[in-house]
Design a protein around this motif. Structure first.
Motif, PDB file in Angstrom:
ATOM      1  N   LEU A 169      66.343  83.279  78.733  1.00 37.80           N
ATOM      2  CA  LEU A 169      66.961  82.310  77.833  1.00 37.80           C
ATOM      3  C   LEU A 169      66.356  82.445  76.430  1.00 37.80           C
ATOM      4  CD1 LEU A 169      68.653  79.546  77.910  1.00 37.80           C
ATOM      5  CD2 LEU A 169      66.398  78.476  78.115  1.00 37.80           C
ATOM      6  N   LYS A 170      67.217  82.418  75.428  1.00 37.90           N
ATOM      7  CA  LYS A 170      66.704  82.489  74.050  1.00 37.90           C
ATOM      8  C   LYS A 170      66.473  81.053  73.576  1.00 37.90           C
ATOM      9  CE  LYS A 170      67.680  86.971  72.734  1.00 37.90           C
ATOM     10  NZ  LYS A 170      67.652  87.481  74.114  1.00 37.90           N
ATOM     11  N   LEU A 171      65.284  80.789  73.089  1.00 37.22           N
ATOM     12  CA  LEU A 171      65.014  79.441  72.577  1.00 37.22           C
ATOM     13  C   LEU A 171      65.218  79.433  71.068  1.00 37.22           C
ATOM     14  CD1 LEU A 171      61.800  78.332  74.512  1.00 37.22           C
ATOM     15  CD2 LEU A 171      64.173  78.062  75.156  1.00 37.22           C
ATOM     16  N   SER A 172      65.601  78.284  70.537  1.00 34.55           N
ATOM     17  CA  SER A 172      65.765  78.161  69.083  1.00 34.55           C
ATOM     18  C   SER A 172      64.381  78.108  68.435  1.00 34.55           C
ATOM     19  CB  SER A 172      66.525  76.882  68.761  1.00 34.55           C
ATOM     20  OG  SER A 172      65.680  75.779  68.968  1.00 34.55           O
ATOM     21  N   PRO A 181      68.620  74.827  84.441  1.00 36.61           N
ATOM     22  CA  PRO A 181      68.881  74.935  85.884  1.00 36.61           C
ATOM     23  C   PRO A 181      67.615  75.197  86.705  1.00 36.61           C
ATOM     24  CG  PRO A 181      70.284  76.458  84.628  1.00 36.61           C
ATOM     25  CD  PRO A 181      69.453  75.724  83.644  1.00 36.61           C
ATOM     26  N   GLU A 182      66.726  76.044  86.185  1.00 36.55           N
ATOM     27  CA  GLU A 182      65.510  76.331  86.957  1.00 36.55           C
ATOM     28  C   GLU A 182      64.270  75.640  86.380  1.00 36.55           C
ATOM     29  OE1 GLU A 182      65.336  80.553  88.607  1.00 36.55           O
ATOM     30  OE2 GLU A 182      66.879  80.669  87.044  1.00 36.55           O
ATOM     31  N   GLY A 183      64.488  74.675  85.517  1.00 35.60           N
ATOM     32  CA  GLY A 183      63.381  73.883  84.964  1.00 35.60           C
ATOM     33  C   GLY A 183      62.259  74.744  84.420  1.00 35.60           C
ATOM     34  N   TYR A 184      61.024  74.433  84.826  1.00 40.70           N
ATOM     35  CA  TYR A 184      59.849  75.152  84.322  1.00 40.70           C
ATOM     36  C   TYR A 184      59.825  76.616  84.753  1.00 40.70           C
ATOM     37  CZ  TYR A 184      57.792  70.995  82.336  1.00 40.70           C
ATOM     38  OH  TYR A 184      57.566  69.907  81.553  1.00 40.70           O
ATOM     39  N   VAL A 188      62.280  82.966  79.929  1.00 38.82           N
ATOM     40  CA  VAL A 188      62.608  82.918  78.505  1.00 38.82           C
ATOM     41  C   VAL A 188      62.219  84.223  77.834  1.00 38.82           C
ATOM     42  CG1 VAL A 188      62.375  80.423  78.279  1.00 38.82           C
ATOM     43  CG2 VAL A 188      60.378  81.876  77.913  1.00 38.82           C
ATOM     44  N   GLY A 189      62.633  84.384  76.597  1.00 39.59           N
ATOM     45  CA  GLY A 189      62.264  85.582  75.836  1.00 39.59           C
ATOM     46  C   GLY A 189      63.397  86.582  75.828  1.00 39.59           C
ATOM     47  N   GLU A 190      63.041  87.813  75.512  1.00 42.78           N
ATOM     48  CA  GLU A 190      64.038  88.875  75.331  1.00 42.78           C
ATOM     49  C   GLU A 190      65.029  88.964  76.476  1.00 42.78           C
ATOM     50  OE1 GLU A 190      64.547  91.394  72.807  1.00 42.78           O
ATOM     51  OE2 GLU A 190      63.655  89.631  71.862  1.00 42.78           O
ATOM     52  N   LEU A 250      56.964  84.459  72.334  1.00 46.43           N
ATOM     53  CA  LEU A 250      57.041  84.069  73.739  1.00 46.43           C
ATOM     54  C   LEU A 250      57.015  85.308  74.616  1.00 46.43           C
ATOM     55  CD1 LEU A 250      59.756  81.249  73.795  1.00 46.43           C
ATOM     56  CD2 LEU A 250      57.286  81.021  73.726  1.00 46.43           C
ATOM     57  N   PHE A 251      56.423  85.185  75.787  1.00 42.00           N
ATOM     58  CA  PHE A 251      56.410  86.299  76.730  1.00 42.00           C
ATOM     59  C   PHE A 251      57.694  86.283  77.541  1.00 42.00           C
ATOM     60  CE2 PHE A 251      51.963  85.012  76.153  1.00 42.00           C
ATOM     61  CZ  PHE A 251      51.519  86.177  75.555  1.00 42.00           C
ATOM     62  N   ASN A 252      58.096  87.464  78.001  1.00 39.54           N
ATOM     63  CA  ASN A 252      59.237  87.557  78.911  1.00 39.54           C
ATOM     64  C   ASN A 252      58.814  87.049  80.273  1.00 39.54           C
ATOM     65  OD1 ASN A 252      61.516  88.676  77.656  1.00 39.54           O
ATOM     66  ND2 ASN A 252      60.398  90.596  77.443  1.00 39.54           N
ATOM     67  N   ASP A 253      58.732  85.788  80.403  1.00 36.63           N
ATOM     68  CA  ASP A 253      58.260  85.208  81.656  1.00 36.63           C
ATOM     69  C   ASP A 253      58.790  83.777  81.719  1.00 36.63           C
ATOM     70  OD1 ASP A 253      56.556  84.516  83.934  1.00 36.63           O
ATOM     71  OD2 ASP A 253      55.403  86.290  83.374  1.00 36.63           O
TER      72      ASP A 253
END
Ligand code: ATP
Length: 306
Positions: A189-192, A177-180, A184-186, A139-142
């Protein structure tokens, strides 16, 4: 410090290049684990996909000459059908997907899509025809939206949300909280593992490729997540030519054909029921997997009860 700085700086450059490029995700995979000498032939035409039939014809391959990995592999994935490749660890399953992307070339034999040898067409056209749901999604840091839109930059918000819904990740995204727009990413938010895989599935739904490669996760997901991912994968593979690289066997039961690879040779092929009845390599793999899964479930219950 300089020694540390140079690689970090290099990684930064690579990262920026990847991020800036509106290239395909497969292009990113191509930076790792590929033969740098593979070039387009002068004047190579673009691949012309109409039905999406994939054919391996007597494919022989070795990464290093003294160690053959595939030894005369032949199979066909008819347009719109699903074929699963199973076999012990190291049998050469993922190598088959690397050859289909032409990250490497067979030393003998041919790989065809709709009758065209993939060695003779432009690599860009080949990779844009194939979608990949990898084991580990990068995932990109975006934002989540950026990460989904990567599948098709011109997609509308509505199309992105529809893809997320089909991949069963929309409710999770909407609960943030901020939806789309959640980062995410480093640095966000960390996704499983399961959430990341569903993001990859949504991306692939947006891309809509005629040919799909699913590289099933090696690591066990909990059975609820596994079921959700399975449903999402079933949707994305519907009507597309699909090659499942199965490391765990959970996705193969409904495949149109299962190909059992052992030491680079196809040793069995057929439908799940027939292969179980044949009581050969596949049945042994299946039974061993069941024992491992049952042992894990028992262990999980015991830890929960403590
Ligand atoms: P698993 O289920 O464990 O992922 P697999 O069937 O997908 O295994 P492959 O990844 O296709 O196996 O690898 C087949 C063999 O090729 C392995 O023995 C591996 O060590 C070797 N191999 C893979 N990549 C390379 C490489 N880049 N250079 C040399 N050998 C490699």
């Amino acid at each position: 410090l300089i020694q540390l700085y140079i690689p970090l700086n290099f990684m930064g450059t690579v990262y920026r290049e990847i991020k800036q490029a509106t290239l395909d995700i497969e292009q990113m995979f191509s930076l790792i684990g590929r033969d740098p000498e593979i070039q387009d032939r002068p004047g190579a035409p673009a691949l012309d996909v109409h039905a999406g039939t994939v054919t391996f014809e007597d494919v022989h391959f070795a990464y290093v000459p003294e160690r053959p990995i595939l030894r005369g592999v032949s199979f066909e994935v008819p347009a719109g059908k699903t074929i699963a490749i199973v076999g012990p660890s190291g049998a050469g399953k993922s190598t088959i997907s690397r050859l289909l992307f032409r990250f490497y070339e067979p030393q003998r034999g041919r790989i065809l899509i709709d009758g065209q040898d993939i060695a003779a067409v432009q690599q860009v056209s080949l990779r844009s025809a194939i979608g990949m749901v990898p084991q580990d999604t990068v995932l990109f840091n975006d934002t989540i939206e950026y990460n989904l839109r990567y599948g098709r930059p011109e997609a509308t918000q509505g199309e992105i949300e529809e893809a997320a819904r089909l991949a069963q990740i929309d409710r999770f995204i909407k609960s943030l909280p901020e939806g789309y727009q959640t980062s995410v990413g480093e640095r966000g938010l960390k996704l499983s593992g399961g959430e990341k895989q569903r993001v990859a599935i949504a991306r692939t739904i947006l891309k809509g490729p005629p040919v799909l490669v699913l590289d099933e996760a090696t690591s066990a997901l909990d059975s609820f997540t596994e079921k959700e991912i399975q449903d999402a994968l079933d949707r994305v593979s519907e009507g597309r030519t699909t090659l499942v690289i199965a490391h765990r066997l959970s996705t193969v039961v409904n495949a149109d054909e299962i190909i059992v690879l052992d030491k680079g040779v196809i040793v069995e092929r057929g439908h799940h029921r027939d292969l179980l009845a044949a009581d050969g390599v596949y049945a042994a793999l299946w039974n061993r997997q069941r024992q491992v899964d049952e042992a894990k479930a028992t262990l999980q219950r015991a830890t929960q009860e403590e």
